[in-house]
Design an enzyme around this catalytic site. Structure first.
Site, mmCIF file in Angstrom:
data_model
loop_
_atom_site.group_PDB
_atom_site.id
_atom_site.type_symbol
_atom_site.label_atom_id
_atom_site.label_comp_id
_atom_site.label_asym_id
_atom_site.label_seq_id
_atom_site.Cartn_x
_atom_site.Cartn_y
_atom_site.Cartn_z
ATOM 1 N N GLN A 169 0.861 -1.184 0.000
ATOM 2 C CA GLN A 169 0.000 0.000 0.000
ATOM 3 C C GLN A 169 0.895 1.230 0.000
ATOM 4 O O GLN A 169 1.830 1.320 0.808
ATOM 5 C CB GLN A 169 -0.921 0.018 1.229
ATOM 6 C CG GLN A 169 -1.895 1.192 1.213
ATOM 7 C CD GLN A 169 -2.905 1.159 2.365
ATOM 8 O OE1 GLN A 169 -2.806 0.318 3.259
ATOM 9 N NE2 GLN A 169 -3.858 2.066 2.327
ATOM 10 N N VAL A 214 -0.526 4.760 -0.903
ATOM 11 C CA VAL A 214 -1.329 5.869 -0.388
ATOM 12 C C VAL A 214 -2.257 5.309 0.687
ATOM 13 O O VAL A 214 -3.032 4.372 0.418
ATOM 14 C CB VAL A 214 -2.150 6.539 -1.512
ATOM 15 C CG1 VAL A 214 -3.055 7.624 -0.930
ATOM 16 C CG2 VAL A 214 -1.214 7.134 -2.569
ATOM 17 N N HIS A 229 -8.167 1.942 -1.048
ATOM 18 C CA HIS A 229 -8.566 1.932 -2.453
ATOM 19 C C HIS A 229 -8.457 0.522 -3.019
ATOM 20 O O HIS A 229 -7.684 -0.282 -2.526
ATOM 21 C CB HIS A 229 -7.722 2.918 -3.280
ATOM 22 C CG HIS A 229 -6.240 2.741 -3.155
ATOM 23 N ND1 HIS A 229 -5.520 3.152 -2.046
ATOM 24 C CD2 HIS A 229 -5.321 2.191 -3.996
ATOM 25 C CE1 HIS A 229 -4.233 2.879 -2.219
ATOM 26 N NE2 HIS A 229 -4.085 2.286 -3.384
ATOM 27 N N HIS A 234 -7.636 -1.570 -6.524
ATOM 28 C CA HIS A 234 -7.037 -1.476 -7.857
ATOM 29 C C HIS A 234 -7.845 -2.309 -8.847
ATOM 30 O O HIS A 234 -8.202 -3.452 -8.555
ATOM 31 C CB HIS A 234 -5.612 -2.046 -7.841
ATOM 32 C CG HIS A 234 -4.629 -1.221 -7.078
ATOM 33 N ND1 HIS A 234 -3.850 -0.257 -7.667
ATOM 34 C CD2 HIS A 234 -4.295 -1.220 -5.766
ATOM 35 C CE1 HIS A 234 -3.063 0.299 -6.746
ATOM 36 N NE2 HIS A 234 -3.318 -0.262 -5.585
#
Ligand SMILES: [Zn+2]
Length: 146
Positions: free
Chosen positions: A96, A98, A102, A104
């Site tokens: 990871q 950031v 999230h 991908h």
């Protein structure tokens, strides 16, 4: 909405940093990865700031992945991908980068990895990403509200 200062994804959510947007609704947003593994690589995330999937309210995890699969369907059609990687990295050891959770969504091709490794990421220009985003947006069908 909860934001975090100095979070590049929160900045994108708030329109304070540029991104090639593909999708947004009241709780989630998707935009192109700036260093795609393959062209068409996008990220889907909650507007609210949570560092990892473990920090998210469990009831938001399902809708996040529903959107990831929905957008993967559009990417697959737009980019004529042979396959798709849909992945979520939580923690530095899991690559990871950031720390705003999230997912991908990465188009894959039978020829993109002769040695079986991930293709090398490369920085793409915002103009290039915007043209890919436009292509993908043309394939995003409306999502039933839930
Ligand atoms: Zn954030």
């Amino acid at each position: 909405m909860s934001f975090k200062a100095n979070c590049v994804f929160c900045d994108i959510v708030r329109g304070k940093a540029p991104a090639a947007l593909v999708y947004e609704d009241s709780s989630f947003i998707a935009f192109m990865d700036r260093s795609p593994i393959t062209l068409g690589h996008l990220l889907v995330l909650p507007r609210d700031h949570y560092e990892t999937v473990f920090d998210m309210p469990r009831e938001e995890v399902g809708p996040l992945f529903t959107r990831a699969v929905h957008l993967a369907t559009a990417v697959r059609k737009a980019m004529k991908a042979d396959g798709m990687n849909i992945g979520q990295n939580s923690g530095r050891a899991a690559q990871q980068i950031v720390f705003h959770v999230h997912v991908h969504v990465i188009p894959r091709y039978l020829s993109d990895s002769p040695d079986g490794r991930w293709p090398t990421r490369r920085a793409a220009s915002l103009e290039e990403l915007e043209s890919v985003a436009e292509r993908i947006r043309g394939h995003v069908e409306s999502l039933p509200t839930s």
